[in-house]
Write a protein that holds these residues in place. Structure first.
Motif, PDB file in Angstrom:
ATOM      1  N   VAL A  81       8.705  -6.452   1.803  1.00 50.43           N
ATOM      2  CA  VAL A  81       8.347  -5.138   2.361  1.00 50.43           C
ATOM      3  C   VAL A  81       9.646  -4.808   3.008  1.00 50.43           C
ATOM      4  N   ILE A  82       9.908  -3.517   2.538  1.00 55.34           N
ATOM      5  CA  ILE A  82      11.178  -2.569   2.508  1.00 55.34           C
ATOM      6  C   ILE A  82      10.737  -1.280   3.517  1.00 55.34           C
TER       7      ILE A  82
ATOM      8  N   VAL B 287       6.106  -1.758  10.245  1.00 55.08           N
ATOM      9  CA  VAL B 287       7.270  -0.739  10.006  1.00 55.08           C
ATOM     10  C   VAL B 287       8.597  -1.054  10.787  1.00 55.08           C
ATOM     11  N   VAL B 288       8.373  -1.414  12.200  1.00 58.58           N
ATOM     12  CA  VAL B 288       9.452  -1.709  13.046  1.00 58.58           C
ATOM     13  C   VAL B 288      10.385  -3.166  12.468  1.00 58.58           C
ATOM     14  N   LEU B 289       9.222  -3.997  12.372  1.00 59.93           N
ATOM     15  CA  LEU B 289       9.963  -5.337  11.719  1.00 59.93           C
ATOM     16  C   LEU B 289      10.741  -5.189  10.494  1.00 59.93           C
TER      17      LEU B 289
ATOM     18  N   SER C 272       9.117 -10.870   3.692  1.00 57.93           N
ATOM     19  CA  SER C 272       8.226 -11.015   2.868  1.00 57.93           C
ATOM     20  C   SER C 272       6.812 -10.873   3.505  1.00 57.93           C
ATOM     21  N   VAL C 273       5.619 -10.715   2.686  1.00 57.97           N
ATOM     22  CA  VAL C 273       4.473 -10.551   3.501  1.00 57.97           C
ATOM     23  C   VAL C 273       4.122 -11.478   4.177  1.00 57.97           C
TER      24      VAL C 273
ATOM     25  N   ALA D 216       0.335   3.272   0.385  1.00 57.39           N
ATOM     26  CA  ALA D 216      -0.378   4.372   0.188  1.00 57.39           C
ATOM     27  C   ALA D 216       0.233   5.565   1.180  1.00 57.39           C
ATOM     28  N   ALA D 217       0.745   5.487   2.115  1.00 54.69           N
ATOM     29  CA  ALA D 217       1.407   6.577   2.863  1.00 54.69           C
ATOM     30  C   ALA D 217       2.795   6.810   2.571  1.00 54.69           C
ATOM     31  N   ALA D 218       3.202   5.941   1.710  1.00 52.56           N
ATOM     32  CA  ALA D 218       4.721   6.058   1.126  1.00 52.56           C
ATOM     33  C   ALA D 218       5.704   5.857   2.355  1.00 52.56           C
ATOM     34  N   LEU D 219       5.194   4.920   3.583  1.00 52.05           N
ATOM     35  CA  LEU D 219       6.151   4.548   4.567  1.00 52.05           C
ATOM     36  C   LEU D 219       6.776   3.406   4.471  1.00 52.05           C
ATOM     37  N   VAL D 220       6.482   2.524   3.366  1.00 54.99           N
ATOM     38  CA  VAL D 220       7.300   1.429   2.937  1.00 54.99           C
ATOM     39  C   VAL D 220       7.206   1.181   1.370  1.00 54.99           C
TER      40      VAL D 220
END
Length: 137
Positions: free
Chosen positions: A39-40, A73-75, A82-83, A106-110
């Protein structure tokens, strides 16, 4: 007298399914996330992860996101995880984390990079032949 539970002994106050509103899959992506998928969070502004204000962070102002979305998101803004690592860091079940990450996708935040399937990896015998061929030179 009956045993009474206090604080930590009582367990979590909010059950995991409440964080996902009872969902087992995110509504936006429909993709299954592997445990080793990374997760990026791309942060073009370069802001410190904990110093983002409510005006700059859509997660803090959007009521459809729970605090755990913000935590993910902060992490992942600090470093790609990884998940499975996200689930361990947040002490949440992997199924819940998958749903929350799906919401963020879905919100394109990651964004998520998926591991290479084993079928697409080169065969070990081919790699050995290449090594042997290089040694013969």
């Amino acid at each position: 007298m009956a045993d009474q539970w206090f604080d930590d002994a009582a367990g979590p106050v909010v059950r995991p399914y409440a964080m996902t509103r009872g969902r087992t899959r995110s509504g936006g992506t429909g993709t299954q996330l592997d445990l080793i998928a990374l997760v990026i969070v791309d942060d073009p502004g370069g802001a410190e992860p904990d110093a983002v204000s409510a005006a700059e962070d859509p997660l803090l102002s959007d009521p459809s996101f729970v605090p755990e979305h913000h935590d993910i998101v902060v992490l992942c803004r600090r470093q790609p995880l990884s998940v499975a690592e996200v689930a361990a860091e947040l002490d949440l079940p992997v199924g819940v984390v998958r749903v929350l990450i799906g919401d963020l996708l879905a919100a394109a935040l990651v964004r998520v990079t998926r591991p290479v399937p084993p079928a697409e990896l080169p065969d070990e015998s081919i790699l050995r032949e290449v090594i042997n061929g290089l040694r013969a030179l």
